[in-house]
Design a protein around this motif. Structure first.
Motif, short mmCIF file in Angstrom:
data_model
loop_
_atom_site.label_atom_id
_atom_site.label_comp_id
_atom_site.label_asym_id
_atom_site.label_seq_id
_atom_site.Cartn_x
_atom_site.Cartn_y
_atom_site.Cartn_z
N GLU A 210 -8.18 4.77 7.19
CA GLU A 210 -6.99 3.93 7.32
C GLU A 210 -7.04 2.79 6.31
OE1 GLU A 210 -7.36 2.96 11.44
OE2 GLU A 210 -8.51 1.13 11.05
N PHE A 211 -5.85 2.37 5.89
CA PHE A 211 -5.72 1.27 4.93
C PHE A 211 -5.00 0.10 5.59
CE2 PHE A 211 -7.16 4.21 1.88
CZ PHE A 211 -7.48 3.51 0.73
N GLN A 212 -5.58 -1.08 5.44
CA GLN A 212 -4.99 -2.30 5.95
C GLN A 212 -3.94 -2.80 4.96
OE1 GLN A 212 -5.77 -4.22 8.93
NE2 GLN A 212 -3.82 -5.09 8.25
N ILE A 213 -2.76 -3.11 5.46
CA ILE A 213 -1.71 -3.63 4.60
C ILE A 213 -1.26 -5.00 5.08
CG2 ILE A 213 -0.85 -1.39 3.83
CD1 ILE A 213 1.41 -1.74 5.92
N LEU A 214 -0.73 -5.78 4.15
CA LEU A 214 -0.07 -7.06 4.43
C LEU A 214 1.22 -7.09 3.64
CD1 LEU A 214 -2.82 -9.88 4.26
CD2 LEU A 214 -1.42 -9.25 6.25
N ALA A 215 2.29 -7.57 4.27
CA ALA A 215 3.58 -7.66 3.60
C ALA A 215 4.33 -8.88 4.12
CB ALA A 215 4.40 -6.39 3.86
N ASP A 216 5.14 -9.47 3.27
CA ASP A 216 5.97 -10.60 3.70
C ASP A 216 7.44 -10.24 3.56
OD1 ASP A 216 6.77 -11.00 1.01
OD2 ASP A 216 5.14 -12.42 0.65
N ARG A 217 8.31 -11.13 3.99
CA ARG A 217 9.75 -10.86 3.97
C ARG A 217 10.37 -11.05 2.59
NH1 ARG A 217 11.35 -15.48 8.21
NH2 ARG A 217 9.65 -14.34 9.24
N HIS A 218 9.52 -11.41 1.62
CA HIS A 218 10.00 -11.65 0.26
C HIS A 218 9.72 -10.47 -0.65
CE1 HIS A 218 10.56 -15.74 1.67
NE2 HIS A 218 9.30 -15.75 2.06
N GLY A 219 9.29 -9.35 -0.08
CA GLY A 219 9.09 -8.14 -0.86
C GLY A 219 7.69 -7.91 -1.39
N ASN A 220 6.76 -8.79 -1.04
CA ASN A 220 5.38 -8.62 -1.49
C ASN A 220 4.61 -7.72 -0.52
OD1 ASN A 220 5.62 -10.60 -3.69
ND2 ASN A 220 5.80 -12.10 -2.03
N VAL A 221 3.98 -6.69 -1.04
CA VAL A 221 3.19 -5.77 -0.22
C VAL A 221 1.87 -5.50 -0.93
CG1 VAL A 221 3.09 -3.53 0.94
CG2 VAL A 221 5.31 -4.63 0.56
N ILE A 222 0.76 -5.65 -0.20
CA ILE A 222 -0.56 -5.35 -0.75
C ILE A 222 -1.38 -4.59 0.29
CG2 ILE A 222 -0.56 -7.41 -2.23
CD1 ILE A 222 -2.51 -8.70 -0.23
N HIS A 223 -2.46 -3.98 -0.16
CA HIS A 223 -3.41 -3.41 0.78
C HIS A 223 -4.75 -4.12 0.60
CE1 HIS A 223 -6.11 -1.03 -1.84
NE2 HIS A 223 -5.04 -0.76 -2.58
N LEU A 224 -5.56 -4.10 1.65
CA LEU A 224 -6.85 -4.78 1.65
C LEU A 224 -7.99 -3.79 1.84
CD1 LEU A 224 -4.61 -6.83 3.09
CD2 LEU A 224 -6.59 -8.35 3.03
N GLY A 225 -7.83 -2.64 1.22
CA GLY A 225 -8.91 -1.66 1.28
C GLY A 225 -8.84 -0.78 2.51
N ASP A 226 -9.89 -0.02 2.71
CA ASP A 226 -9.90 1.07 3.67
C ASP A 226 -10.99 0.89 4.72
OD1 ASP A 226 -12.44 2.80 2.44
OD2 ASP A 226 -11.26 1.76 0.92
N ARG A 227 -10.84 1.67 5.78
CA ARG A 227 -11.83 1.74 6.85
C ARG A 227 -12.03 3.20 7.24
NH1 ARG A 227 -8.53 -3.00 8.92
NH2 ARG A 227 -7.22 -1.49 10.00
N ASP A 228 -13.26 3.58 7.50
CA ASP A 228 -13.57 4.93 7.99
C ASP A 228 -13.74 4.85 9.49
OD1 ASP A 228 -14.60 7.42 8.64
OD2 ASP A 228 -15.82 7.57 6.83
N CYS A 229 -12.86 5.55 10.21
CA CYS A 229 -12.86 5.51 11.68
C CYS A 229 -13.13 6.89 12.26
CB CYS A 229 -11.52 4.98 12.18
SG CYS A 229 -11.03 3.40 11.49
N SER A 230 -14.00 7.65 11.61
CA SER A 230 -14.20 9.05 12.00
C SER A 230 -15.06 9.21 13.26
CB SER A 230 -14.85 9.82 10.83
OG SER A 230 -14.02 9.79 9.69
N ILE A 231 -15.85 8.21 13.61
CA ILE A 231 -16.66 8.31 14.83
C ILE A 231 -15.78 7.96 16.01
CG2 ILE A 231 -18.72 7.52 16.05
CD1 ILE A 231 -19.38 8.99 13.52
N GLN A 232 -15.30 9.00 16.69
CA GLN A 232 -14.37 8.79 17.80
C GLN A 232 -14.54 9.88 18.85
OE1 GLN A 232 -10.20 10.30 16.23
NE2 GLN A 232 -11.04 8.85 14.75
N ARG A 233 -14.17 9.51 20.05
CA ARG A 233 -14.23 10.43 21.19
C ARG A 233 -12.84 10.55 21.78
NH1 ARG A 233 -14.00 9.88 26.52
NH2 ARG A 233 -13.74 7.63 26.27
N ARG A 234 -12.33 11.77 21.81
CA ARG A 234 -10.99 12.02 22.33
C ARG A 234 -9.97 11.09 21.66
NH1 ARG A 234 -12.88 12.08 28.65
NH2 ARG A 234 -14.19 13.95 28.55
#
Length: 463
Positions: A210-234
């Motif tokens: 998954e990628f973390q994003i931040l955006a404002d109402r003025h049209g600026n959108v960025i991402h803050l890198g990724d996370r690996d969330c593969s260790i999961q149960r159900r």
């Protein structure tokens, strides 16, 4: 800036929001149910108001009560946290009608991104890869059977309004699909008040990135890198790490660009997450869903970027522009999170709420604990079983693993069982140490991992 914010949530996320508000000189009002009267965020809030009895539908999901409290206490903002009403488009609209700033995207954006079936169509149009699946919702068992026949088994039935692993059923053949369809609809109706379903081809042995994003109402959108969330149960995450070891710089760039396109496609504002499945070949990725809220695991992104995501949420909701650009974001070191839940892994992860008889959190350089627990408090049985989030940050992934092992060794909680020992065992598993885990890891290795009496090999981290 906002002046006073109603925290329409509970537990560790309510406390996390409260701390960010305090550092920005924003007053807080804690909305709480009767069993949460002694909760830590209630005790620390500027003001606290009881909104109803234990059942979430009578308290934390009671939109009328929350809006009444917000207006009566003079709140100009409302933070929904995660879960409960955080992705409820009608509630976001209701806040807007009352002149209260919903700290998150608009109701229209939540509808676009929050409906998993509608979001698929939007992502296709934006050039974001999606997994093969149904064309929109499947409104009957017959529709689901036809879609499954077209894309091929195995498939996943998923709630359009779902999240947190709820409202999802795997089907390996047409024989089991009708019962799974009924079960998934019933669960979605109970959890989200919306039983619309769609169907996707099941990507076997993927990684959940998954990628973390931040955006404002003025049209600026960025991402803050990724996370690996593969260790999961159900479909419930247990251990997350950032950044994902499996991504090459080129793949990270491509997925990050796709996440930004996804956010722009729905007119996003605030903090959110774009979730992808990375195929077993490590080259092809597919849009899975977009979470229009702060994530449980946001803390590890904060550790590797130095960006306070809740603070950014409050700034954006106040109408300010992002105070950073994409080129300002750098990923430093490696962070990891273990979710400590009040549940017994040996009893099929049965929830085990209770009273904290003794509690000691780990400390030291690079260790962070987000929790609402304290000695003598009670974890009620009516809500999520999350008790604490243990996070670590270190220069390398192996150092982060070793630091998390040490943190779990220091962690002590008496009064009810937790899954902490299971996480500790995972941290010594050779596949995890090598960074080779897929979403199938826990299912395939659970019996061995639950053998807590087995002596872990202290040399496995050298393989």
């Amino acid at each position: 800036m906002l002046k006073r914010v109603l925290i329409a949530n509970r537990g560790e996320i309510a406390l996390r929001i409260q701390r960010a508000c305090r550092e920005l000189d924003i007053e807080t009002v804690a909305a709480y149910s009767q069993p949460d009267a002694e909760a830590l965020h209630v005790q620390l809030a500027t003001q606290a108001v009881c909104i109803g009895p234990a059942r979430a539908v009578d308290s934390y999901l009671n939109q009328e009560a929350l809006l009444t409290v917000a207006k009566a206490t003079g709140c100009d903002g409302l933070h929904p946290g995660y879960g409960f009403l955080s992705e409820n488009a009608d509630f976001a609209d209701a806040c807007a009608r009352e002149g209260i700033t919903f700290i998150g995207p608009s109701g229209d954006t939540i509808r676009k991104a929050g409906s998993k079936s509608a979001a698929r169509d939007i992502m296709k149009a934006a050039g974001v890869p999606v997994t093969p699946g149904s064309d929109g919702p499947v409104s009957s068992v017959e529709d689901a059977l036809a879609a499954a026949e077209r894309v091929g088994y195995p498939v996943l039935l998923k709630a359009s309004a779902g999240g947190g692993g709820r409202g999802i059923r795997r089907c390996d053949s047409a024989d089991v699909l009708p019962a799974a369809y009924a079960e998934a609809k019933a669960e979605a109706r109970a959890c989200f008040g919306d039983d619309e379903m769609y169907l996707e081809k099941l990507v076997l042995r993927p990684r959940h990135i998954e990628f973390q994003i931040l955006a404002d109402r003025h049209g600026n959108v960025i991402h803050l890198g990724d996370r690996d969330c593969s260790i999961q149960r159900r479909n419930q995450k247990l251990i997350e790490e950032a950044p994902a070891r499996c991504l090459t710089p080129e793949l990270r760039q491509a997925m990050g660009d796709a996440a930004v396109r996804a956010a722009r496609a729905v007119g996003y504002e605030g903090a959110g997450t774009v979730e992808f499945l990375l195929d077993s070949d490590g080259e092809h990725f597919y849009f899975m869903e977009m979470n229009t809220r702060i994530q449980v695991e946001h803390g590890i992104t904060e550790l590797i970027t130095g960006v306070d995501l809740v603070r950014q949420q409050l700034r954006v909701a106040s109408g300010l522009s992002l105070d950073m650009a994409q080129e300002d974001i750098t990923l430093t070191g490696h962070a990891m999170e273990c979710r400590v839940n009040a549940e017994d892994p040996r009893q099929d992860f049965r929830p085990c709420p209770g009273t904290v008889e003794f509690l000691h959190f780990p400390g030291g350089a690079g260790v962070r604990v987000d929790s609402h627990l304290y000695n003598g408090c009670t974890l009620p049985p009516y809500y999520d079983s999350l008790a604490a989030k243990l996070m670590v940050h270190a220069p390398t992934r192996l150092e982060a693993i070793r630091k998390m092992r040490r943190a779990l060794e220091e962690f002590a909680l008496e009064g009810f069982p937790t899954n902490a020992e299971l996480s500790y065992q995972i941290l010594y598993h050779p596949t995890f140490v090598r960074g080779g885990c897929t979403t199938a890891f826990l299912e395939e290795n659970l019996p061995r991992l639950l053998d807590f009496n087995r002596r872990v090999d202290q040399h496995e981290d050298t393989v």
